[in-house]
Enzyme design. Structure first.
Site, PDB file in Angstrom:
ATOM      1  N   ARG A 178       0.650  12.364  -8.661  1.00  0.00           N
ATOM      2  CA  ARG A 178       1.265  11.043  -8.450  1.00  0.00           C
ATOM      3  C   ARG A 178       2.676  10.999  -9.035  1.00  0.00           C
ATOM      4  NH1 ARG A 178      -2.855   7.619  -6.694  1.00  0.00           N
ATOM      5  NH2 ARG A 178      -4.886   7.846  -7.677  1.00  0.00           N
ATOM      6  N   GLU A 184       0.850  -1.203   0.000  1.00  0.00           N
ATOM      7  CA  GLU A 184       0.000   0.000   0.000  1.00  0.00           C
ATOM      8  C   GLU A 184       0.880   1.245   0.000  1.00  0.00           C
ATOM      9  OE1 GLU A 184      -2.503   1.486  -0.460  1.00  0.00           O
ATOM     10  OE2 GLU A 184      -4.327   0.709   0.436  1.00  0.00           O
ATOM     11  N   ASP A 185       0.350   2.342  -0.533  1.00  0.00           N
ATOM     12  CA  ASP A 185       1.067   3.609  -0.436  1.00  0.00           C
ATOM     13  C   ASP A 185       0.976   4.153   0.990  1.00  0.00           C
ATOM     14  OD1 ASP A 185      -1.680   4.052  -0.671  1.00  0.00           O
ATOM     15  OD2 ASP A 185      -1.520   5.631  -2.182  1.00  0.00           O
ATOM     16  N   PHE A 211      -2.413  15.613   5.203  1.00  0.00           N
ATOM     17  CA  PHE A 211      -2.648  15.179   3.828  1.00  0.00           C
ATOM     18  C   PHE A 211      -1.394  15.383   2.997  1.00  0.00           C
ATOM     19  CE2 PHE A 211      -4.057  15.492  -0.566  1.00  0.00           C
ATOM     20  CZ  PHE A 211      -4.739  14.287  -0.663  1.00  0.00           C
ATOM     21  N   ASP A 225      -4.200   4.913   6.338  1.00  0.00           N
ATOM     22  CA  ASP A 225      -4.760   6.115   6.962  1.00  0.00           C
ATOM     23  C   ASP A 225      -5.790   5.650   8.003  1.00  0.00           C
ATOM     24  OD1 ASP A 225      -5.312   9.008   7.004  1.00  0.00           O
ATOM     25  OD2 ASP A 225      -7.106   8.566   5.871  1.00  0.00           O
TER      26      ASP A 225
HETATM   27  P1  IMP Z   1      -7.628   4.253   4.364  1.00  0.00           P
HETATM   28  O1  IMP Z   1      -8.602   3.232   3.845  1.00  0.00           O
HETATM   29  O2  IMP Z   1      -8.337   5.366   5.079  1.00  0.00           O
HETATM   30  O3  IMP Z   1      -6.514   3.654   5.195  1.00  0.00           O
HETATM   31  O4  IMP Z   1      -7.000   4.992   3.148  1.00  0.00           O
HETATM   32  C1  IMP Z   1      -6.214   4.355   2.272  1.00  0.00           C
HETATM   33  C2  IMP Z   1      -6.149   5.059   0.939  1.00  0.00           C
HETATM   34  O5  IMP Z   1      -6.557   6.434   0.982  1.00  0.00           O
HETATM   35  C3  IMP Z   1      -4.704   5.078   0.542  1.00  0.00           C
HETATM   36  O6  IMP Z   1      -4.364   3.892  -0.147  1.00  0.00           O
HETATM   37  C4  IMP Z   1      -4.624   6.304  -0.314  1.00  0.00           C
HETATM   38  O7  IMP Z   1      -4.947   5.980  -1.651  1.00  0.00           O
HETATM   39  C5  IMP Z   1      -5.657   7.249   0.258  1.00  0.00           C
HETATM   40  N1  IMP Z   1      -5.028   8.224   1.193  1.00  0.00           N
HETATM   41  C6  IMP Z   1      -4.996   8.191   2.539  1.00  0.00           C
HETATM   42  N2  IMP Z   1      -4.320   9.228   3.051  1.00  0.00           N
HETATM   43  C7  IMP Z   1      -3.887   9.942   1.988  1.00  0.00           C
HETATM   44  C8  IMP Z   1      -3.094  11.150   1.858  1.00  0.00           C
HETATM   45  O8  IMP Z   1      -2.623  11.783   2.811  1.00  0.00           O
HETATM   46  N3  IMP Z   1      -2.855  11.555   0.586  1.00  0.00           N
HETATM   47  C9  IMP Z   1      -3.325  10.900  -0.525  1.00  0.00           C
HETATM   48  N4  IMP Z   1      -4.060   9.774  -0.449  1.00  0.00           N
HETATM   49  C10 IMP Z   1      -4.337   9.303   0.802  1.00  0.00           C
HETATM   50 MG    MG Z   2      -3.953   3.479  -2.038  1.00  0.00          MG
END
Ligand code: IMP
Ligand code: MG
Length: 193
Positions: free
Chosen positions: A180, A114-115, A167, A118
């Site tokens: 990106r 994963e990138d 963010f 969050d």
């Molecule tokens: P989660 O499901 O809330 O953990 O979010 C995961 C996805 O949300 C990541 O794989 C990202 O694609 C996107 N995301 C979460 N935080 C950020 C951020 O700070 N910048 C850009 N994309 C984010």
């Molecule tokens: Mg992602």
């Protein structure tokens, strides 16, 4: 072949404007690459002779997965799936599967890449889905981890950088599809203090 030393790398821009918002430098490409190499060497040691399946979560993880995978120095395979949970600068709360997994993962050692983790919703749902397909093991590698934002029961096994709940964009991470392609990571200027 064309060689370039680090003095010739283009300087990281001080401020970038994306979607009408200002972003400032946060993590430089050199720091990212150094950390990616450390993670890859850990994975190499831990997965020798197991031929792990590296599963890149598109779109955001493409840059990290590409660098990480190429730095793994043992047999490994890569595959891709696509999920979507973010719009603008916030999580929508639902995880949409846009491109499903095509591989049979039964008995495989899977490393989900994963990138960023969050809220943890995306990775939590994905790992639960993968476990129903009887892999031998599932681990999570994420370049970035925001522990303060976590609301799901998730514990990434390989973490590039732990960061506060801010963010960020660049190196695969986007704002509505943009940014990106920035080689460095930037943070929203209004969230720097
Ligand atoms: P989660 O499901 O809330 O953990 O979010 C995961 C996805 O949300 C990541 O794989 C990202 O694609 C996107 N995301 C979460 N935080 C950020 C951020 O700070 N910048 C850009 N994309 C984010
Ligand atoms: Mg992602």
């Amino acid at each position: 072949m064309h060689f370039m030393n680090s003095d010739m790398l283009p300087a990281m821009k001080d401020v970038v404007k994306v979607g009408g918002m200002d972003f400032v430098p946060y993590i430089r490409r050199e720091q990212i690459m150094a950390r990616v190499k450390e993670l890859a060497s850990q994975i190499t040691d831990e997965y020798r002779d197991r031929c792990p399946l590296v599963l890149c979560v598109l779109n955001g993880a493409f840059a990290f997965a590409s660098d990480l995978f190429r730095a793994i120095d043992t047999d490994a395979e890569i595959s891709f799936l696509r999920l979507k949970s973010y719009e603008g600068t916030g999580s929508t709360g639902t995880v949409k599967q846009m491109l499903p997994l095509s591989e049979n993962i039964e008995g495989r050692d899977v490393i989900v890449v994963e990138d960023i983790v969050d809220t943890g919703r995306t990775i939590h749902k994905l790992v639960e889905d993968l476990k129903t397909k009887n892999p031998s093991s599932v681990r999570i590698a994420t370049l970035l981890y925001k522990p303060e934002a976590l609301i799901c029961d998730v514990c990434p096994d390989y973490v590039g950088f732990e960061i506060p709940k801010k963010f960020i964009i660049g190196y695969g991470l986007d704002l509505d599809g943009l940014a990106r392609n920035l080689p460095d990571i930037y943070v929203l200027a209004s969230e720097t203090c």
